[in-house]
Scaffold this motif. Structure first.
Motif, mmCIF file in Angstrom:
data_model
loop_
_atom_site.group_PDB
_atom_site.id
_atom_site.type_symbol
_atom_site.label_atom_id
_atom_site.label_comp_id
_atom_site.label_asym_id
_atom_site.label_seq_id
_atom_site.Cartn_x
_atom_site.Cartn_y
_atom_site.Cartn_z
ATOM 1 N N ALA A 102 -17.261 -6.236 -8.715
ATOM 2 C CA ALA A 102 -18.194 -5.109 -8.740
ATOM 3 C C ALA A 102 -19.631 -5.586 -8.518
ATOM 4 N N ALA A 103 -19.991 -6.709 -9.139
ATOM 5 C CA ALA A 103 -21.358 -7.217 -9.013
ATOM 6 C C ALA A 103 -21.657 -7.654 -7.577
ATOM 7 N N CYS A 108 -24.162 -6.093 -1.872
ATOM 8 C CA CYS A 108 -24.151 -5.997 -0.404
ATOM 9 C C CYS A 108 -23.661 -4.636 0.085
ATOM 10 N N GLY A 109 -23.583 -3.663 -0.807
ATOM 11 C CA GLY A 109 -23.268 -2.307 -0.381
ATOM 12 C C GLY A 109 -21.801 -2.050 -0.054
ATOM 13 N N ALA A 129 -17.944 -3.472 -14.999
ATOM 14 C CA ALA A 129 -17.428 -2.843 -13.767
ATOM 15 C C ALA A 129 -18.100 -1.489 -13.550
ATOM 16 N N PHE A 130 -18.240 -0.725 -14.628
ATOM 17 C CA PHE A 130 -18.914 0.577 -14.518
ATOM 18 C C PHE A 130 -20.376 0.418 -14.098
ATOM 19 N N ARG A 131 -21.086 -0.444 -14.815
ATOM 20 C CA ARG A 131 -22.520 -0.559 -14.560
ATOM 21 C C ARG A 131 -22.841 -1.122 -13.182
ATOM 22 N N TYR A 132 -21.981 -1.990 -12.665
ATOM 23 C CA TYR A 132 -22.197 -2.500 -11.308
ATOM 24 C C TYR A 132 -21.750 -1.475 -10.263
ATOM 25 N N GLY A 133 -21.205 -0.355 -10.736
ATOM 26 C CA GLY A 133 -20.948 0.751 -9.821
ATOM 27 C C GLY A 133 -19.570 0.788 -9.175
#
Ligand SMILES: *Cc1c(COP(=O)(O)O)cnc(C)c1O
Length: 359
Positions: A102-103, A108-109, A129-133
């Motif tokens: 996730a990070a 890099c989108g 995992a949530f916070r890194y989107g």
């Protein structure tokens, strides 16, 4: 006017060890300055477990950017996925792979999908995992089932697999062995490591062999792998359908790199054994309370294993053991708080505080 100097030091593992990695000048390097983790000399552990004249070094991988060694493999896997034109990546995870994927994806989108087993993932990893989107999908099953699903999806769509079945992961992870050799001036005589999906023991062995072949180290270590007793398929010689252990990062019943682990064990003249949850818990507490190194339960399996072997007089005097502490203790707050720790309440009154501390 002040001009800020561009940082030109080689920092991430791809830049530092490019000559050993399948990268070219065209590979877009996605890095979080992973690697370069400390190799900490254990001060109290050898005497505690009856080892005289043996040095134990703790390779503390919990100090990677997302708190585990998974970042070493993920910088490679994500860089190579981008190079191949990927738009999305996916993994099954006991937690740390998803945090790392996730990070690097966020950096890099890339879209990131992670499949985690219900109920058996440490809280710190899930919230990363949530916070890194990432999109987090909870499978009502175990890790092995989640991995099967991910394998099918990534082989039938253009979503890239970033589990350690992806050879780029292993490539990146082998850099930890290089760092140990660089720090010690040679490979250690023994290397102890926890074994879950068995990618890391495979990677270290590859790294030690390549470094020796390149003349950067002289000897090869014996590889000592440790599984949790309730999820020890390699030790038992068959997959475990319902793996159980408090060390959730190695709660894996059918390791993807099973063969790599056997190769590491047999070529190096090492062994793979099991340690109980009680032994893991002892090691977890000891390295935090006596060495000042807070690692997660799975990491402590390797320390527990070293203790067990020490009791059998396995280690030769005058030798060095490197132990990989795979992840940070902060990852698993529920386990960390499961002991009978007490908060001591007091009013903000000098005499009362002094009384408590016996001053
Ligand atoms: C992934 C992981 C392991 C297990 O490594 P494998 O390569 O799957 O054997 C051990 N400890 C921690 C903290 C991990 O994140």
């Amino acid at each position: 006017m002040v001009t800020l100097k561009k940082i030109e030091k080689k920092i991430g593992v791809i830049e530092r060890y490019a000559e050993f990695l399948p990268v070219t000048t065209k590979t877009p390097i996605i890095s979080l300055n992973e690697g370069n983790t400390p190799l900490i000399l254990a001060e109290a552990l050898p005497a505690e477990i009856g080892l005289k004249n043996v040095k134990i070094y703790l390779k503390f991988e919990g100090l990677n950017p997302t708190g585990s060694f998974k970042d070493r493999g993920m910088t490679m896997a994500v860089s190579k996925a981008l190079e191949k034109g990927a738009k999305a990546i996916m993994c099954a995870s006991t937690g740390n792979t998803s945090a790392s994927a996730a990070a690097f994806a966020s950096r890099c989108g890339l879209k990131c999908f992670v499949l985690v087993p219900e109920g058996n993932i440490a809280k710190g990893k899930l919230l990363q995992a949530f916070r890194y989107g990432a999109k987090v999908i909870v499978v009502k099953g175990n890790f092995d089932q989640a991995l099967e699903l991910v394998k099918t999806i990534t082989s039938t769509t253009d979503i890239h697999l970033v589990n350690s079945l992806n050879p780029d992961r292993i490539q990146g992870q082998k850099t930890a062995a290089f760092e140990i050799c660089d720090d010690l001036g040679d490979a250690p005589e023994y290397h102890a490591i926890p074994v879950g999906n068995a990618g890391n023991i495979t990677a270290y062995w590859m790294g030690y062999k390549e470094y020796q072949k390149a003349g950067r180290s002289g000897r090869l270590p014996k590889m000592l792998g440790f599984q949790a007793a309730g999820s020890a398929p390699i030790v038992k010689g068959h997959p475990i359908e319902k793996p159980e252990t408090i060390a959730t990062a190695i709660r894996i019943g059918n390791p993807a790199s099973w063969k790599g682990a056997l190769l590491a064990r047999d070529e190096s003249g090492g062994l793979i054994e099991a340690v109980t949850d009680e032994e893991i818990t002892w090691a977890y507490r000891f390295i935090a309370e006596r060495e000042g190194v807070f690692a997660e339960p799975a990491s402590a399996a390797a320390v527990a294993g070293v203790k067990k072997l020490a009791e059998r007089n396995y280690f030769k005097p005058g030798t060095t053991i490197a132990v990989t502490l795979t992840g940070s203790g902060l990852k698993d707050p529920d386990f960390a708080l499961s002991f009978k720790d007490e908060l001591i309440p007091v009013e903000p009154v000098l005499e009362k505080v002094k009384k408590i501390i016996g001053a």
